[in-house]
Write an enzyme that holds these catalytic residues in place. Structure first.
Site, short mmCIF file in Angstrom:
data_model
loop_
_atom_site.label_atom_id
_atom_site.label_comp_id
_atom_site.label_asym_id
_atom_site.label_seq_id
_atom_site.Cartn_x
_atom_site.Cartn_y
_atom_site.Cartn_z
N CYS A 58 0.82 -1.28 -0.21
CA CYS A 58 0.03 -0.13 -0.11
C CYS A 58 0.75 1.18 0.11
O CYS A 58 1.31 1.72 1.15
CB CYS A 58 -0.76 0.18 1.25
N CYS B 228 -0.47 3.99 2.21
CA CYS B 228 -0.24 3.80 3.50
C CYS B 228 1.19 4.22 4.08
O CYS B 228 1.50 4.67 4.79
CB CYS B 228 -0.66 2.22 4.05
N ASP B 229 2.23 3.37 3.04
CA ASP B 229 3.67 3.36 3.69
C ASP B 229 4.65 4.33 2.53
O ASP B 229 5.69 4.11 2.93
CB ASP B 229 4.14 1.77 3.60
#
Length: 299
Positions: free
Chosen positions: A130, A133-134
């Site tokens: 992701c 997300c990261d």
């Protein structure tokens, strides 16, 4: 006999458990792997409202602790089938059976992996799924994205905003994703297309330091600190195909109301067909599904 059985102990399922318990319903959460769901793979979570920074494992533990503090019961079991009528009977691989008047399916979706040695071991230590997300953790550092669909192209575009270099690796010489995205990426100076190529090896000990790709019969090592695998997800709903309708990719067909074609059966989280699969949308689904289940029981 429970009021509600929730299948899946990730953010959606545990949020549903908390909401259902606060409404006074008896609740059992069944999880086959580890409570907390996919978020436990993230070394840091910095996009969850009210929490500046926390590890995914810590956040998963908090979801579980909150649900149990409210009185939810939990079981580590793998569900293999569900029969639905006025009473829903959940059968598990161990032979255990549980019954409830309402059911919430929050079984999640698993990222498809590349099948490489040490891939699972390096998840959260360089291997991720992701970019939203990261991706911020790799600012100013080289990364790679593996995939050829819109998700891979969008991940590469996002990462190119902050990363020093983005290698976009695809096993074919053309992309399945939108042509406009491909052209936009070609215009980025820090994006390199590595086509007709396959990732064959992950380098590094405890942290990813690079990858090996095979490209037209040649071996090439590429130094990267992050590899984002974007080759799709597999919804974990096979055991419930008799209860729910599925879209063309195997996700549970349900609107924002989390209802299914079966009375008293609801669906929440990453296994539901929707445009955005994020932690925040999972917990939103959990609350909606729980309240819908409570309303069904109170009719």
């Amino acid at each position: 006999m429970y009021d509600i059985i929730i299948i899946g102990g990730g953010p959606a399922g545990l949020t549903a458990a908390t909401y259902a318990r606060r409404a006074g319903k008896s609740v059992l959460v069944i999880e086959k792997n580890a409570f907390g769901g996919q978020i436990t793979w993230s070394p840091k979570v910095e996009n969850f409202p009210s929490v500046v920074s926390i590890s995914g494992t810590e956040l998963g533990d908090l979801f579980l602790a909150q649900a149990m503090e409210q009185g939810a019961e939990v079981e580590l079991e793998e569900v293999i089938s569900v029969s639905a009528g006025e009473v829903k009977t959940v059968k598990c691989l161990s032979g255990a059976e549980f019954q409830a008047r309402a059911l919430i399916i929050a079984a999640g979706a698993r990222p498809r992996m590349l099948g490489l040695t040490r891939e699972e071991e390096l998840v959260g230590s360089g291997v991720g799924f992701c970019a939203v997300c990261d991706g911020a953790f790799y600012k100013g550092r080289p990364v790679a994205v593996n995939g050829g669909g819109n998700s891979a192209l969008q991940d590469a575009m996002l990462l190119s905003e902050t990363c020093s270099k983005v290698y976009l690796i695809h096993r074919r010489d053309s992309f399945r994703g939108e042509a406009k995205l491909v052209e936009a990426l070609r215009a980025r100076a820090n994006v390199e297309f590595v086509l007709s190529a396959t990732v064959t090896e992950l380098l590094g000990d405890k942290e990813l330091t690079g990858i090996v790709v095979e490209q037209q019969g040649r071996r090439r090592e590429i130094a990267v600190e992050g590899l984002f695998v974007a080759v799709g997800h597999q919804p974990d709903v096979k055991a419930f195909e008799n209860l729910i309708a599925l879209d063309g990719q195997g996700y549970a067909l349900s609107g924002e109301d989390c209802l299914t074609k079966t009375s008293g059966v609801f669906v929440a989280g990453d296994c539901r067909s929707k445009s955005v699969h994020q932690l925040t949308t999972a917990v939103a689904d959990g609350s909606v599904a729980a309240l819908a289940a409570c309303a069904y029981l109170d009719e």
